[in-house]
Design an enzyme around this catalytic site. Structure first.
Site, mmCIF file in Angstrom:
data_model
loop_
_atom_site.group_PDB
_atom_site.id
_atom_site.type_symbol
_atom_site.label_atom_id
_atom_site.label_comp_id
_atom_site.label_asym_id
_atom_site.label_seq_id
_atom_site.Cartn_x
_atom_site.Cartn_y
_atom_site.Cartn_z
ATOM 1 N N ARG A 1 0.812 -1.233 0.000
ATOM 2 C CA ARG A 1 0.000 0.000 0.000
ATOM 3 C C ARG A 1 0.842 1.279 0.000
ATOM 4 O O ARG A 1 0.461 2.298 0.593
ATOM 5 C CB ARG A 1 -0.944 0.029 1.218
ATOM 6 C CG ARG A 1 -1.986 -1.055 1.225
ATOM 7 C CD ARG A 1 -3.019 -0.921 0.114
ATOM 8 N NE ARG A 1 -3.945 -2.025 0.178
ATOM 9 C CZ ARG A 1 -3.758 -3.216 -0.427
ATOM 10 N NH1 ARG A 1 -2.698 -3.426 -1.195
ATOM 11 N NH2 ARG A 1 -4.646 -4.165 -0.304
ATOM 12 N N SER B 1 -10.883 0.165 3.996
ATOM 13 C CA SER B 1 -10.132 -0.170 5.219
ATOM 14 C C SER B 1 -9.349 1.044 5.682
ATOM 15 O O SER B 1 -8.674 1.694 4.875
ATOM 16 C CB SER B 1 -9.144 -1.301 4.937
ATOM 17 O OG SER B 1 -9.869 -2.464 4.643
ATOM 18 N N GLU C 1 -4.008 3.645 6.220
ATOM 19 C CA GLU C 1 -4.033 3.486 4.760
ATOM 20 C C GLU C 1 -4.711 4.723 4.150
ATOM 21 O O GLU C 1 -4.270 5.274 3.159
ATOM 22 C CB GLU C 1 -4.832 2.216 4.420
ATOM 23 C CG GLU C 1 -4.847 1.879 2.964
ATOM 24 C CD GLU C 1 -5.498 0.519 2.694
ATOM 25 O OE1 GLU C 1 -5.362 -0.411 3.536
ATOM 26 O OE2 GLU C 1 -6.144 0.386 1.654
HETATM 27 C C1 LIG Z 1 -15.742 0.653 -0.447
HETATM 28 C C2 LIG Z 1 -14.246 0.760 -0.669
HETATM 29 C C3 LIG Z 1 -13.502 -0.389 -0.909
HETATM 30 C C4 LIG Z 1 -12.117 -0.305 -1.123
HETATM 31 N N1 LIG Z 1 -11.422 -1.448 -1.383
HETATM 32 C C5 LIG Z 1 -10.081 -1.383 -1.593
HETATM 33 C C6 LIG Z 1 -9.341 -2.577 -1.879
HETATM 34 O O1 LIG Z 1 -9.868 -3.683 -1.986
HETATM 35 N N2 LIG Z 1 -7.986 -2.450 -2.048
HETATM 36 C C7 LIG Z 1 -7.343 -1.237 -1.960
HETATM 37 O O2 LIG Z 1 -6.119 -1.195 -2.129
HETATM 38 N N3 LIG Z 1 -8.044 -0.098 -1.706
HETATM 39 C C8 LIG Z 1 -9.373 -0.142 -1.517
HETATM 40 N N4 LIG Z 1 -10.079 1.009 -1.263
HETATM 41 C C9 LIG Z 1 -9.366 2.295 -1.153
HETATM 42 C C10 LIG Z 1 -9.310 3.119 -2.482
HETATM 43 O O3 LIG Z 1 -10.339 2.708 -3.340
HETATM 44 C C11 LIG Z 1 -7.976 2.953 -3.185
HETATM 45 O O4 LIG Z 1 -6.944 3.391 -2.341
HETATM 46 C C12 LIG Z 1 -7.923 3.731 -4.519
HETATM 47 O O5 LIG Z 1 -6.839 3.242 -5.258
HETATM 48 C C13 LIG Z 1 -7.780 5.237 -4.352
HETATM 49 O O6 LIG Z 1 -7.902 5.844 -5.648
HETATM 50 P P1 LIG Z 1 -8.549 7.298 -5.830
HETATM 51 O O7 LIG Z 1 -8.480 7.654 -7.262
HETATM 52 O O8 LIG Z 1 -9.890 7.340 -5.200
HETATM 53 O O9 LIG Z 1 -7.506 8.184 -5.001
HETATM 54 P P2 LIG Z 1 -7.853 9.419 -4.046
HETATM 55 O O10 LIG Z 1 -8.531 8.900 -2.831
HETATM 56 O O11 LIG Z 1 -8.482 10.498 -4.800
HETATM 57 O O12 LIG Z 1 -6.373 9.872 -3.648
HETATM 58 C C14 LIG Z 1 -5.534 9.026 -2.889
HETATM 59 C C15 LIG Z 1 -4.093 9.516 -3.063
HETATM 60 O O13 LIG Z 1 -3.693 9.300 -4.412
HETATM 61 C C16 LIG Z 1 -3.261 10.512 -4.999
HETATM 62 N N5 LIG Z 1 -3.652 10.487 -6.425
HETATM 63 C C17 LIG Z 1 -4.879 10.252 -6.952
HETATM 64 N N6 LIG Z 1 -4.802 10.258 -8.303
HETATM 65 C C18 LIG Z 1 -3.500 10.506 -8.623
HETATM 66 C C19 LIG Z 1 -2.770 10.654 -9.850
HETATM 67 N N7 LIG Z 1 -3.346 10.566 -11.056
HETATM 68 N N8 LIG Z 1 -1.439 10.922 -9.779
HETATM 69 C C20 LIG Z 1 -0.819 11.037 -8.587
HETATM 70 N N9 LIG Z 1 -1.450 10.931 -7.396
HETATM 71 C C21 LIG Z 1 -2.784 10.662 -7.417
HETATM 72 C C22 LIG Z 1 -3.934 11.625 -4.207
HETATM 73 O O14 LIG Z 1 -3.167 12.804 -4.267
HETATM 74 C C23 LIG Z 1 -3.943 11.012 -2.803
HETATM 75 O O15 LIG Z 1 -2.690 11.212 -2.183
HETATM 76 C C24 LIG Z 1 -11.459 0.956 -1.066
HETATM 77 C C25 LIG Z 1 -12.219 2.109 -0.831
HETATM 78 C C26 LIG Z 1 -13.595 2.021 -0.647
HETATM 79 C C27 LIG Z 1 -14.386 3.278 -0.422
#
Ligand SMILES: Cc1cc2nc3c(=O)[nH]c(=O)nc-3n(C[C@H](O)[C@H](O)[C@H](O)COP(=O)(O)OP(=O)(O)OC[C@H]3O[C@@H](n4cnc5c(N)ncnc54)[C@H](O)[C@@H]3O)c2cc1C
Length: 321
Positions: free
Chosen positions: A173, A225, A302
């Site tokens: 992660r 999580s 996380e």
């Molecule tokens: C119901 C639910 C289930 C989930 N299940 C999982 C799972 O099974 N496994 C898991 O690993 N995670 C899980 N997650 C967490 C989340 O979905 C992941 O961490 C996801 O990859 C975050 O992506 P995001 O685009 O929403 O990032 P954001 O939440 O928008 O941002 C997270 C970080 O990434 C950075 N970021 C976003 N886009 C970019 C980009 N293009 N370039 C550089 N930095 C960027 C942001 O600046 C921030 O620091 C879950 C979340 C929810 C709500």
């Protein structure tokens, strides 16, 4: 002070002044930012970053907002949201090229439909390709960093570069991008030929499992999580579920204001009526303290916080921490 964004708007960037950020995170929490730039393509992203650099306006970038808790006070800088409703994906032989703005599940669907194996495990994970790479998202024992070949990056001062996956220091992660703040414009994934029907069936199975285990975001807004699972202390051990430790210690009974624990999973904080971002922060502190007291383990977050929270000294953090 209102500014002229006509040049960006003419290339399709949607600009909102004093935008409320709760609308753009799965937790549905958080105050406002001065300006929000909705970019869906690499070109829109590059032009927005160049414009903000030129005007010397500080900014942060978010994706789907599915791993964030934004402060109730809002944030003191501009925000770029890099998300595309239409997947921007193509493939050649055993490589898939995809924009950082594409939703991760759309990438999984594309790979399965094209009969390309290696990405089924990301089915149903919310958020974008960019967010998943930064946090090395994963499920079922696999992580995004394992199947990534390279990324096109944009630095905060607008310079483009290409980096190989092995240079991104992926660990559980985590990646070095959390420290550098570089933006993922586009990514290339390694896949191999597979059976389309089998891949679609595997994907359906994964989605079924996820629907049973994970909160329905319409009913329980959350960020998945909250803490990482616990790293093994020796090679003989496996990673251990933080949810198990929390549940054994009675963590499911914890609550602060409207922030409560998801009844089916002790490592997920959900928003109920009246919940503030500060409630989520305070509840997370209590969860960490409970595991420390009962097992002498330091659990690592996380989910990332954005902006100021009471009880946290400014010097301890940057905007996203
Ligand atoms: C119901 C639910 C289930 C989930 N299940 C999982 C799972 O099974 N496994 C898991 O690993 N995670 C899980 N997650 C967490 C989340 O979905 C992941 O961490 C996801 O990859 C975050 O992506 P995001 O685009 O929403 O990032 P954001 O939440 O928008 O941002 C997270 C970080 O990434 C950075 N970021 C976003 N886009 C970019 C980009 N293009 N370039 C550089 N930095 C960027 C942001 O600046 C921030 O620091 C879950 C979340 C929810 C709500």
């Amino acid at each position: 002070m209102s500014r002229d964004w006509t040049a960006l708007q003419s290339c399709g960037v949607v600009v909102q002044e004093n935008a409320v950020l709760s609308q753009w995170t799965t937790f549905q929490l958080g105050g406002s930012c001065s300006s929000l730039f909705l970019c869906s393509t690499p070109l829109q992203l590059e032009q927005t970053v160049a414009c903000l650099v030129e005007k010397e306006i500080p900014f942060i970038l978010i994706g789907g907002g599915s791993n964030l808790v934004v402060s109730d006070y809002g944030i003191d800088c501009a925000v770029i949201r890099y998300v595309s409703d239409i997947p921007l994906i193509s493939h050649q032989k055993n490589e898939i090229t995809v924009s950082g703005s594409t939703q991760l599940d759309q990438l999984a669907l594309y790979a399965a439909q094209q009969g390309l194996e290696g990405l089924t495990f990301i089915s149903g994970i919310p958020g974008t390709v960019g967010g998943a790479i930064v946090g090395n998202a994963g499920a079922f024992g696999k992580q995004v960093g394992d199947v990534l070949k390279s990324v096109t990056l944009l630095s905060a001062d607008g310079k483009q570069s290409i980096a190989l996956a092995e240079d991104l220091n992926f660990t559980y992660r985590n990646s070095r991008l959390k420290e550098t703040g570089d933006i993922i414009v586009e990514a290339v994934f390694k896949v191999c030929p597979g059976q389309k029907n089998e891949l679609i069936n595997q994907r359906d199975e994964i989605l079924k499992i996820r629907w049973q285990k994970h909160p329905d975001l319409k009913v329980y807004p959350c960020a998945g999580s909250f803490f990482r699972n616990i790293e093994p202390t020796s090679q003989a051990q496996r990673r251990q579920a933080t949810g198990w430790f929390l549940e054994q210690a009675g963590g499911k009974n914890l609550a602060v204001g409207g922030a409560v624990i998801f009844p089916q999973h002790a490592n997920i904080i959900v928003k109920t009526q009246g919940c503030t971002a500060q409630n989520v922060y305070d509840l997370a502190q209590q969860m960490a303290a409970l595991v420390k007291k009962n097992y002498n383990l330091d659990i690592v977050r996380e989910v990332r916080f954005v902006g100021k929270f009471d009880g946290v000294a400014d010097s301890e953090k940057t905007v996203i921490w």
